[in-house]
Design a protein around this motif. Sequence first.
Motif, mmCIF file in Angstrom:
data_model
loop_
_atom_site.group_PDB
_atom_site.id
_atom_site.type_symbol
_atom_site.label_atom_id
_atom_site.label_comp_id
_atom_site.label_asym_id
_atom_site.label_seq_id
_atom_site.Cartn_x
_atom_site.Cartn_y
_atom_site.Cartn_z
ATOM 1 N N ASP A 140 1.235 -10.085 -3.991
ATOM 2 C CA ASP A 140 1.325 -11.075 -2.988
ATOM 3 C C ASP A 140 0.300 -11.349 -2.032
ATOM 4 O O ASP A 140 0.403 -10.925 -0.724
ATOM 5 C CB ASP A 140 2.742 -11.356 -2.226
ATOM 6 N N PRO A 141 -1.019 -11.491 -2.336
ATOM 7 C CA PRO A 141 -2.006 -11.232 -1.652
ATOM 8 C C PRO A 141 -2.098 -12.275 -0.460
ATOM 9 O O PRO A 141 -2.593 -12.135 0.655
ATOM 10 C CB PRO A 141 -3.274 -11.946 -2.396
ATOM 11 N N ASP B 240 -2.278 -7.494 3.182
ATOM 12 C CA ASP B 240 -3.839 -7.159 2.891
ATOM 13 C C ASP B 240 -4.385 -6.444 1.792
ATOM 14 O O ASP B 240 -5.482 -6.444 1.051
ATOM 15 C CB ASP B 240 -4.309 -6.516 4.216
ATOM 16 N N GLY B 241 -3.513 -5.176 1.486
ATOM 17 C CA GLY B 241 -3.618 -4.498 0.309
ATOM 18 C C GLY B 241 -5.116 -3.755 0.396
ATOM 19 O O GLY B 241 -5.854 -3.739 -0.769
ATOM 20 N N ILE B 242 -4.968 -2.865 1.135
ATOM 21 C CA ILE B 242 -6.362 -2.092 1.376
ATOM 22 C C ILE B 242 -6.219 -1.183 -0.083
ATOM 23 O O ILE B 242 -7.512 -0.815 -0.418
ATOM 24 C CB ILE B 242 -6.462 -1.200 2.545
ATOM 25 N N LEU B 243 -5.025 -0.698 -0.292
ATOM 26 C CA LEU B 243 -5.202 0.295 -1.546
ATOM 27 C C LEU B 243 -4.821 -0.527 -2.969
ATOM 28 O O LEU B 243 -4.569 0.162 -3.821
ATOM 29 C CB LEU B 243 -4.051 1.335 -1.198
ATOM 30 N N ASP C 142 0.791 -1.242 0.007
ATOM 31 C CA ASP C 142 -0.075 -0.085 0.070
ATOM 32 C C ASP C 142 0.914 1.367 0.062
ATOM 33 O O ASP C 142 0.539 2.341 -0.569
ATOM 34 C CB ASP C 142 -0.927 -0.241 1.307
ATOM 35 N N GLY C 143 1.949 1.360 0.795
ATOM 36 C CA GLY C 143 2.834 2.231 0.696
ATOM 37 C C GLY C 143 3.419 2.963 -0.578
ATOM 38 O O GLY C 143 3.536 4.178 -0.880
ATOM 39 N N LEU C 144 3.526 1.874 -1.528
ATOM 40 C CA LEU C 144 4.071 2.161 -2.748
ATOM 41 C C LEU C 144 3.022 3.153 -3.646
ATOM 42 O O LEU C 144 3.110 4.098 -4.358
ATOM 43 C CB LEU C 144 4.471 1.132 -3.514
#
Length: 310
Positions: A111-112, A116-119, A90-92
């Motif tokens: 890499d799911p 978590d990948g909120i974004l 997400d930070g990227l």
Amino acid sequence: MFEKVVLVTRKTRLEELIERFNTRAQARFYIEHAGGDFNTYAEEHEAYQLSLENVRRSIEVGLKIQVIERAFLPTYLFAPTDVIVTLGQDGLVANTAKYVKGQPILAVNPDPARFDGILLPLLPSDLQATLQQTIANKVNLRHVTMAEAKLRDGQRLLAFNDLFIGVRSHISARYRLTWNGKTEAHSSCGIIVSTGAGSSGWLSSIFNEAIGIVSFLNGKPVKPVQMKWEEEALLFVVREPFISKQSSAEIVAGRLKRGAPLSIESQMPTAGVIFSDGVESDSLDFNSGAIATIGIAPERANLVMGGESR
């Protein structure tokens, strides 16, 4: 409308270790000698490389292709005809959004199983179809509110998640804060200004601390404040304000709306700083005499959420 795909990547933890220790073998020795599991770094690296290979193939849709690593974002000039793809955590996405001039961003989760990948609404397998729909202007976009810090000399910094105003070492910061018609001298660990997208990040940790303290004092239950990504508002919180003969702590949190910014005058002789989204290397110097205006940025970040728009 679009002429080039810009793929933004980031180094894996293994690549950063190899940079530090020169070779993979030396990196392995360091991790295992410290009692760590080197395989977790290797497996994470291999998963990222596999996603990168898939993404590289997926962005071959007839446009020019440019690949840049995250460290080069502050000096890369994005063009209005670029469509942006990020492959990382997400930070990227946050790091990239503040340098993009409103172009659509396709954020891919490499890499799911680990992130978590909120974004990160897209998987590598989704990318080619979604990219083609983006080029055809047939996708759903989420317009994310961003924050900005402006100095009187014209310097400006955007934030996707949050701004930090304080001292580089995070020790006591001295400044005068003006908000809602009131001015107050502060000595604190700095100020966090959060967007809706950032309200689940650094800001949430501050509220977690507040909730724990209130619970310890047997106070009424407190819920974290969260905002929608599109909300035309920012939230600021003063970290650990200290009360003394020269400093107060009546203004410790507040909501900023468009046209009603926060004004901060630095009283820090050296090491005063404003940085965004956790990147201290790309920052504004904020020393004695400098005045910063903090508010909602006129730009928005446009995240592609996938799916053809109706």
